[in-house]
Design an enzyme around this catalytic site. Structure first.
Site, PDB file in Angstrom:
ATOM      1  N   ARG A   7       0.830  -1.989  -0.370  1.00  0.00           N
ATOM      2  CA  ARG A   7      -0.365   0.148  -0.102  1.00  0.00           C
ATOM      3  C   ARG A   7       0.627   0.636   0.109  1.00  0.00           C
ATOM      4  NH1 ARG A   7      -4.872   0.083   4.701  1.00  0.00           N
ATOM      5  NH2 ARG A   7      -2.032   0.852   5.920  1.00  0.00           N
ATOM      6  N   LYS A  23      -2.639   6.731   1.559  1.00  0.00           N
ATOM      7  CA  LYS A  23      -2.541   7.015   3.014  1.00  0.00           C
ATOM      8  C   LYS A  23      -0.927   8.328   2.692  1.00  0.00           C
ATOM      9  CE  LYS A  23      -2.383   4.884   7.522  1.00  0.00           C
ATOM     10  NZ  LYS A  23      -3.827   4.269   7.439  1.00  0.00           N
ATOM     11  N   GLU A  50     -15.922   6.250   5.059  1.00  0.00           N
ATOM     12  CA  GLU A  50     -15.531   5.800   6.529  1.00  0.00           C
ATOM     13  C   GLU A  50     -15.544   6.787   7.341  1.00  0.00           C
ATOM     14  OE1 GLU A  50     -11.023   5.170   5.375  1.00  0.00           O
ATOM     15  OE2 GLU A  50     -11.139   6.636   3.614  1.00  0.00           O
TER      16      GLU A  50
HETATM   17  C1  LIG Z   1      -5.108   3.389   7.902  1.00  0.00           C
HETATM   18  C2  LIG Z   1      -6.314   4.263   7.917  1.00  0.00           C
HETATM   19  C3  LIG Z   1      -7.224   3.075   7.308  1.00  0.00           C
HETATM   20  C4  LIG Z   1      -7.342   1.870   9.005  1.00  0.00           C
HETATM   21  O1  LIG Z   1      -6.224   1.080   7.451  1.00  0.00           O
HETATM   22  P1  LIG Z   1      -5.798  -0.169   8.539  1.00  0.00           P
HETATM   23  O2  LIG Z   1      -4.824  -0.961   7.489  1.00  0.00           O
HETATM   24  O3  LIG Z   1      -6.775  -1.002   9.023  1.00  0.00           O
HETATM   25  O4  LIG Z   1      -5.050   0.070  10.053  1.00  0.00           O
HETATM   26  C5  LIG Z   1      -8.512   3.446   7.219  1.00  0.00           C
HETATM   27  N1  LIG Z   1      -8.874   4.973   6.700  1.00  0.00           N
HETATM   28  C6  LIG Z   1      -7.890   5.988   6.798  1.00  0.00           C
HETATM   29  C7  LIG Z   1      -8.167   7.234   5.980  1.00  0.00           C
HETATM   30  C8  LIG Z   1      -6.933   5.350   7.196  1.00  0.00           C
HETATM   31  O5  LIG Z   1      -5.487   6.109   6.691  1.00  0.00           O
END
Ligand SMILES: *Cc1c(COP(=O)(O)O)cnc(C)c1O
Length: 339
Positions: free
Chosen positions: A81, A183, A219
């Protein structure tokens, strides 16, 4: 020797540990990288990260298992990722196999900071990279730093398994063809006002809708969301502007293959929420955090699971996933990475 820390009292904050991993990118390549005690980053005052927010990051955890091994949970997915995040904002990706090696090195160096089994705490691992050389005109940097810091952490939400309240904000998180699926720090900078405002109004988090139609659930600022329907189907929003949580992907697998439930990724309309039985946020930091209530302007949705306890399916998902992470329940092949 294990550090003298009251592990049970830890919250989700940064505590500086002894070592960090650093690799710099210069003249078109990543240098070999090293473990260092130097916790200061010295870069130009005109560095691309400072002017134009050219930075991306990851988050994962190291745990002690039942048989006292130190492990990480699916770090290969974080490595992958981070490559996608880097490419989206024109950064040279840090090679996946080197990412895994760096995680191993930095956790081993800080092994005394890995909380004991059953303490409820874990070692949070934060890889990140940023453009370091000066730019003034808008363009990507030519030089970068990849760094991993670690910190022992307790639960993300102080209330523990107590349900939280979300509100639907009057702000958007991600544009339809924007950066919501990667991210990057910029997604978080623009969420800061919305989260401060939510807290001021007494809510724990913002539940964002899709910004194009504002009818579908996406989300929160830093976690994905799942719902349980009245016939025990686990569902989660399908959208190209959501950050694909590794915890969520793992929970959907656990629902299907360990709990025998139907698990579906599909569009979820805001009007459907009133028909659901349970809801929870998921991400590395919080693992799974039950949602008791969602407030959409004058409209309050209180899930039947209520504000006192996590719903039944949420609890099962939580105990199965954390059991897998701590070596109490057999993991699917490739999920547990031994340090
Ligand atoms: C990091 C993150 C998550 C959670 O992802 P994981 O891989 O489960 O830690 C969810 N939403 C956003 C916007 C994120 O930055």
């Amino acid at each position: 020797m294990e550090k003298n820390i009251d592990w049970g009292a830890l919250g989700f904050g940064y505590s500086k540990t002894d070592y960090r991993y650093v690799s710099n990118y210069k003249n078109g390549k990543w240098c070999s990288g090293e473990i260092t005690t130097d916790d200061k980053v010295v870069i130009s005052e005109c560095a691309c990260v400072l002017q134009y927010a050219q930075t991306c990051f990851e988050g994962l955890k190291a745990y002690r298992t039942k048989d006292n091994k130190v492990v990480c949970f699916r770090p290969d997915l974080n490595a992958k990722r981070m490559v996608e995040s880097a490419l989206r904002i024109e950064m040279p990706p840090f090679p996946e196999e080197r990412f895994l090696d760096a995680v191993k090195q930095v956790v081993r160096a800080n092994i005394d900071w890995v909380p004991p089994y059953r303490s409820g705490a874990s070692l949070y691992i934060r890889p990140y990279m940023f453009g370091t050389n000066p730019v003034m005109g808008v363009k990507p940097a030519d030089e970068y730093q990849f760094r991993i810091i670690v910190s022992p952490v307790g639960p993300y939400f102080k209330g523990g398994i107590k349900p939280i309240t979300l509100r639907v904000p009057d702000f958007d998180r991600a544009a339809p063809l924007g950066t919501g699926h990667v991210k990057v720090g910029l997604n978080y900078a623009m969420s800061l006002h919305a989260i401060v405002d939510a807290h001021n109004q007494g809510y724990n988090e913002n539940l964002y809708l899709d910004s194009k139609t504002r009818t579908k659930v996406e989300e929160t600022g830093g976690a994905n969301i799942i719902f349980v329907t009245k016939d025990n189907e686990v569902i989660t929003p399908k959208s190209s502007t959501i950050l694909s949580s590794i915890t969520r992907r793992s929970l959907m697998y656990v629902a299907e293959h360990y709990l025998g439930l139907k698990a579906t990724e599909r569009e979820i309309h805001i009007e459907e929420l009133k028909d659901f039985k349970e809801s929870a946020l998921c991400g590395t930091a919080a693992v799974l955090s039950p949602v008791g209530k969602i407030v959409d302007h004058g409209n309050e949705i209180i899930f039947p699971s209520g504000m006192e306890n996590a719903g039944e399916i949420t609890q099962k998902l939580y105990s199965t996933l954390t059991g897998i992470q701590k070596g109490e329940i057999e993991a699917p092949a490739g999920w547990i990475f031994e340090i």
